[in-house]
Motif scaffolding. Structure first.
Motif, PDB file in Angstrom:
ATOM      1  N   LEU A  49       0.842  -1.208   0.000  1.00 51.15           N
ATOM      2  CA  LEU A  49       0.000   0.000   0.000  1.00 51.15           C
ATOM      3  C   LEU A  49       0.875   1.256   0.000  1.00 51.15           C
ATOM      4  CD1 LEU A  49      -2.753  -1.096   2.561  1.00 51.15           C
ATOM      5  CD2 LEU A  49      -3.030  -0.822   0.092  1.00 51.15           C
ATOM      6  N   ARG A  50       1.973   1.203   0.770  1.00 52.43           N
ATOM      7  CA  ARG A  50       2.885   2.359   0.832  1.00 52.43           C
ATOM      8  C   ARG A  50       3.432   2.707  -0.556  1.00 52.43           C
ATOM      9  NH1 ARG A  50       6.358   4.967   4.639  1.00 52.43           N
ATOM     10  NH2 ARG A  50       8.113   5.835   3.529  1.00 52.43           N
ATOM     11  N   GLN A  51       3.801   1.662  -1.288  1.00 55.44           N
ATOM     12  CA  GLN A  51       4.339   1.868  -2.635  1.00 55.44           C
ATOM     13  C   GLN A  51       3.291   2.573  -3.514  1.00 55.44           C
ATOM     14  OE1 GLN A  51       7.320   1.457  -3.753  1.00 55.44           O
ATOM     15  NE2 GLN A  51       6.905   1.755  -5.936  1.00 55.44           N
ATOM     16  N   LEU A  52       2.044   2.111  -3.415  1.00 58.14           N
ATOM     17  CA  LEU A  52       0.977   2.730  -4.219  1.00 58.14           C
ATOM     18  C   LEU A  52       0.732   4.178  -3.793  1.00 58.14           C
ATOM     19  CD1 LEU A  52      -1.728  -0.090  -4.196  1.00 58.14           C
ATOM     20  CD2 LEU A  52      -0.442   0.739  -6.183  1.00 58.14           C
ATOM     21  N   LEU A  53       0.728   4.391  -2.468  1.00 61.46           N
ATOM     22  CA  LEU A  53       0.401   5.722  -1.949  1.00 61.46           C
ATOM     23  C   LEU A  53       1.486   6.753  -2.255  1.00 61.46           C
ATOM     24  CD1 LEU A  53      -1.189   4.632   1.407  1.00 61.46           C
ATOM     25  CD2 LEU A  53      -2.212   6.264  -0.176  1.00 61.46           C
ATOM     26  N   LEU A  54       2.740   6.324  -2.132  1.00 60.20           N
ATOM     27  CA  LEU A  54       3.817   7.316  -2.273  1.00 60.20           C
ATOM     28  C   LEU A  54       4.377   7.405  -3.681  1.00 60.20           C
ATOM     29  CD1 LEU A  54       5.774   6.903   1.094  1.00 60.20           C
ATOM     30  CD2 LEU A  54       3.730   8.235   0.590  1.00 60.20           C
ATOM     31  N   HIS A  55       4.242   6.327  -4.441  1.00 59.96           N
ATOM     32  CA  HIS A  55       4.875   6.354  -5.757  1.00 59.96           C
ATOM     33  C   HIS A  55       3.916   5.991  -6.886  1.00 59.96           C
ATOM     34  CE1 HIS A  55       8.526   6.962  -3.512  1.00 59.96           C
ATOM     35  NE2 HIS A  55       8.231   5.900  -2.789  1.00 59.96           N
ATOM     36  N   GLY A  56       2.619   5.823  -6.557  1.00 67.25           N
ATOM     37  CA  GLY A  56       1.632   5.537  -7.593  1.00 67.25           C
ATOM     38  C   GLY A  56       1.311   6.827  -8.336  1.00 67.25           C
ATOM     39  N   GLY A  57       0.417   6.733  -9.290  1.00 71.19           N
ATOM     40  CA  GLY A  57       0.054   7.949 -10.040  1.00 71.19           C
ATOM     41  C   GLY A  57      -1.002   8.734  -9.267  1.00 71.19           C
ATOM     42  N   ASP A  58      -1.906   9.351  -9.986  1.00 72.77           N
ATOM     43  CA  ASP A  58      -2.961  10.154  -9.367  1.00 72.77           C
ATOM     44  C   ASP A  58      -3.877   9.282  -8.518  1.00 72.77           C
ATOM     45  OD1 ASP A  58      -2.239  12.547 -10.205  1.00 72.77           O
ATOM     46  OD2 ASP A  58      -3.798  12.787 -11.755  1.00 72.77           O
ATOM     47  N   ILE A  59      -4.191   9.738  -7.308  1.00 73.75           N
ATOM     48  CA  ILE A  59      -5.108   8.993  -6.430  1.00 73.75           C
ATOM     49  C   ILE A  59      -6.171   9.975  -5.963  1.00 73.75           C
ATOM     50  CG2 ILE A  59      -5.303   7.631  -4.301  1.00 73.75           C
ATOM     51  CD1 ILE A  59      -2.405   6.830  -4.575  1.00 73.75           C
ATOM     52  N   ALA A  60      -7.443   9.610  -6.123  1.00 72.40           N
ATOM     53  CA  ALA A  60      -8.537  10.500  -5.696  1.00 72.40           C
ATOM     54  C   ALA A  60      -8.508  10.627  -4.173  1.00 72.40           C
ATOM     55  CB  ALA A  60      -9.874   9.938  -6.155  1.00 72.40           C
ATOM     56  N   PRO A  61      -8.902  11.779  -3.610  1.00 77.43           N
ATOM     57  CA  PRO A  61      -8.818  11.994  -2.158  1.00 77.43           C
ATOM     58  C   PRO A  61      -9.476  10.907  -1.311  1.00 77.43           C
ATOM     59  CG  PRO A  61      -9.344  14.049  -3.260  1.00 77.43           C
ATOM     60  CD  PRO A  61      -9.345  12.989  -4.322  1.00 77.43           C
ATOM     61  N   ARG A  62     -10.654  10.434  -1.732  1.00 77.16           N
ATOM     62  CA  ARG A  62     -11.322   9.390  -0.930  1.00 77.16           C
ATOM     63  C   ARG A  62     -10.563   8.066  -1.005  1.00 77.16           C
ATOM     64  NH1 ARG A  62     -16.605  10.812   0.697  1.00 77.16           N
ATOM     65  NH2 ARG A  62     -16.876  12.972   0.074  1.00 77.16           N
ATOM     66  N   THR A  63     -10.022   7.775  -2.179  1.00 77.32           N
ATOM     67  CA  THR A  63      -9.228   6.542  -2.336  1.00 77.32           C
ATOM     68  C   THR A  63      -8.002   6.625  -1.429  1.00 77.32           C
ATOM     69  OG1 THR A  63      -9.840   6.708  -4.661  1.00 77.32           O
ATOM     70  CG2 THR A  63      -8.230   5.011  -4.074  1.00 77.32           C
ATOM     71  N   GLU A  64      -7.364   7.781  -1.442  1.00 75.68           N
ATOM     72  CA  GLU A  64      -6.163   7.973  -0.622  1.00 75.68           C
ATOM     73  C   GLU A  64      -6.480   7.755   0.864  1.00 75.68           C
ATOM     74  OE1 GLU A  64      -3.345  11.363  -1.426  1.00 75.68           O
ATOM     75  OE2 GLU A  64      -4.003  11.947   0.573  1.00 75.68           O
ATOM     76  N   ALA A  65      -7.579   8.355   1.328  1.00 71.46           N
ATOM     77  CA  ALA A  65      -7.959   8.205   2.739  1.00 71.46           C
ATOM     78  C   ALA A  65      -8.257   6.737   3.059  1.00 71.46           C
ATOM     79  CB  ALA A  65      -9.178   9.077   3.045  1.00 71.46           C
ATOM     80  N   LEU A  66      -8.913   6.042   2.139  1.00 72.77           N
ATOM     81  CA  LEU A  66      -9.228   4.625   2.371  1.00 72.77           C
ATOM     82  C   LEU A  66      -7.967   3.768   2.393  1.00 72.77           C
ATOM     83  CD1 LEU A  66     -12.406   4.331   0.117  1.00 72.77           C
ATOM     84  CD2 LEU A  66     -12.322   3.780   2.558  1.00 72.77           C
ATOM     85  N   LEU A  67      -7.026   4.069   1.527  1.00 72.68           N
ATOM     86  CA  LEU A  67      -5.792   3.264   1.491  1.00 72.68           C
ATOM     87  C   LEU A  67      -4.964   3.466   2.763  1.00 72.68           C
ATOM     88  CD1 LEU A  67      -4.705   3.595  -2.261  1.00 72.68           C
ATOM     89  CD2 LEU A  67      -5.664   1.594  -1.125  1.00 72.68           C
ATOM     90  N   PHE A  68      -4.878   4.713   3.256  1.00 75.88           N
ATOM     91  CA  PHE A  68      -4.165   4.936   4.523  1.00 75.88           C
ATOM     92  C   PHE A  68      -4.903   4.224   5.665  1.00 75.88           C
ATOM     93  CE2 PHE A  68      -1.974   8.682   2.516  1.00 75.88           C
ATOM     94  CZ  PHE A  68      -0.675   8.312   2.838  1.00 75.88           C
ATOM     95  N   ALA A  69      -6.244   4.258   5.618  1.00 78.92           N
ATOM     96  CA  ALA A  69      -7.019   3.592   6.680  1.00 78.92           C
ATOM     97  C   ALA A  69      -6.854   2.074   6.597  1.00 78.92           C
ATOM     98  CB  ALA A  69      -8.493   3.985   6.579  1.00 78.92           C
ATOM     99  N   ARG A 115     -11.682  11.085  10.675  1.00 76.27           N
ATOM    100  CA  ARG A 115     -11.578  10.530  12.033  1.00 76.27           C
ATOM    101  C   ARG A 115     -12.445   9.277  12.174  1.00 76.27           C
ATOM    102  NH1 ARG A 115      -9.860  12.951  16.635  1.00 76.27           N
ATOM    103  NH2 ARG A 115     -10.034  15.011  15.727  1.00 76.27           N
ATOM    104  N   LYS A 116     -13.688   9.376  11.676  1.00 78.19           N
ATOM    105  CA  LYS A 116     -14.605   8.226  11.754  1.00 78.19           C
ATOM    106  C   LYS A 116     -14.013   7.016  11.043  1.00 78.19           C
ATOM    107  CE  LYS A 116     -19.385   9.689  12.097  1.00 78.19           C
ATOM    108  NZ  LYS A 116     -20.436  10.228  11.268  1.00 78.19           N
ATOM    109  N   LEU A 117     -13.493   7.273   9.859  1.00 73.20           N
ATOM    110  CA  LEU A 117     -12.926   6.191   9.044  1.00 73.20           C
ATOM    111  C   LEU A 117     -11.752   5.527   9.781  1.00 73.20           C
ATOM    112  CD1 LEU A 117     -12.728   4.808   6.210  1.00 73.20           C
ATOM    113  CD2 LEU A 117     -11.162   6.648   5.558  1.00 73.20           C
ATOM    114  N   SER A 118     -10.890   6.356  10.338  1.00 72.36           N
ATOM    115  CA  SER A 118      -9.696   5.825  10.977  1.00 72.36           C
ATOM    116  C   SER A 118     -10.020   5.113  12.293  1.00 72.36           C
ATOM    117  CB  SER A 118      -8.711   6.962  11.209  1.00 72.36           C
ATOM    118  OG  SER A 118      -7.422   6.487  11.093  1.00 72.36           O
ATOM    119  N   LEU A 119     -10.984   5.654  13.033  1.00 71.11           N
ATOM    120  CA  LEU A 119     -11.357   4.991  14.294  1.00 71.11           C
ATOM    121  C   LEU A 119     -12.062   3.670  14.010  1.00 71.11           C
ATOM    122  CD1 LEU A 119     -12.367   7.999  16.575  1.00 71.11           C
ATOM    123  CD2 LEU A 119     -10.327   6.572  16.729  1.00 71.11           C
ATOM    124  N   TRP A 120     -12.822   3.642  12.924  1.00 66.82           N
ATOM    125  CA  TRP A 120     -13.445   2.376  12.538  1.00 66.82           C
ATOM    126  C   TRP A 120     -12.358   1.364  12.169  1.00 66.82           C
ATOM    127  CZ3 TRP A 120     -13.510  -0.547   7.998  1.00 66.82           C
ATOM    128  CH2 TRP A 120     -14.422  -1.615   8.014  1.00 66.82           C
TER     129      TRP A 120
END
Ligand code: TYD
Length: 208
Positions: A49-69, A115-120
């Motif tokens: 996931l780190r590889q995708l998040l830091l070195h992938g191409g364009d990521i939509a904001p909601r996708t990014e938040a879901l991948l970090f979560a 916050r909700k997403l991460s606490l879940w």
């Protein structure tokens, strides 16, 4: 759970890794088990996931938040909770506040939804102590020793908003956060962390 959970936060280049290592050595010398880990990438799935998040191409904001979560959910289930259950001290280089500062502070999502997403994702697990290493991102970025990744290259405006967001989070939870001036020398920063960690761990030993 009988362990202690500590996180380090701050904008890129503030020197978290050095301080995490020092704290690890210090706690080990006290004879305790220490697990150091990081986000994103604290598990095998997280590394992908780190590889995708830091070195992938364009990521939509909601996708990014879901991948970090998703990274955090796996991290808590596979590494953090088992270690805390064993009674270890867990030190994570970044945790939930990075999502609140970067995904909600810098991008278009709200604090509440992130916050909700991460606490879940973590089943409500929060650190006992969070060290916020604070400094001007324009200066901390000069300290980076590698080429910038996708998050680091998001620009000074983004990094500055992120810093403000971290400080705001700390203001709202003063008992969990310790804000440390990271523009000081490595030894000065460490002395502040050690002073606080000493009392944190003493309280914890009393509660055992
Ligand atoms: P980090 O591992 O600190 O970067 P480096 O190893 O290059 O010093 O963090 C990677 C990046 O991911 C960093 O710019 C912050 C960002 N990040 C988020 O945007 N949200 C999050 O939830 C986390 C954990 C990190």
């Amino acid at each position: 759970m009988s362990g202690v959970f500590i996180s380090f936060e701050g904008v890129d280049g503030v020197g978290k890794t050095t301080q995490v290592e020092r704290l690890k050595r210090y706690i080990e010398e006290l004879g305790r088990e220490v697990v150091i880990t990081r986000e994103p990438g604290g598990t095998k799935l997280g590394v992908a996931l780190r590889q995708l998040l830091l070195h992938g191409g364009d990521i939509a904001p909601r996708t990014e938040a879901l991948l970090f979560a998703a990274d955090r959910a796996q991290h808590v289930a596979e590494v953090i909770r088992p270690a805390l259950t064993r009674g270890a001290v867990v030190i994570s280089d970044r945790y939930i506040d990075s999502s609140l500062a970067y995904q909600a502070g810098g991008r278009e999502l709200t604090q509440e939804e992130v916050r909700k997403l991460s606490l879940w994702a973590t089943n409500d697990l929060l650190p006992e102590r969070t060290y916020l290493l604070d400094m001007d991102p324009a200066l901390s970025h000069n300290r980076l020793e590698h080429s910038e990744d996708r998050m680091e290259s998001a620009g000074d405006g983004f990094q500055e908003r992120t810093r403000r967001e971290f400080l705001d989070l700390a203001k709202h939870e003063p008992s969990r956060f310790k804000v440390i001036d990271a523009s000081k020398s490595i030894d000065e920063v460490w002395n502040q962390i050690r002073g606080d960690a000493e009392s944190l761990l003493a309280d914890w030993s009393c509660g055992l």
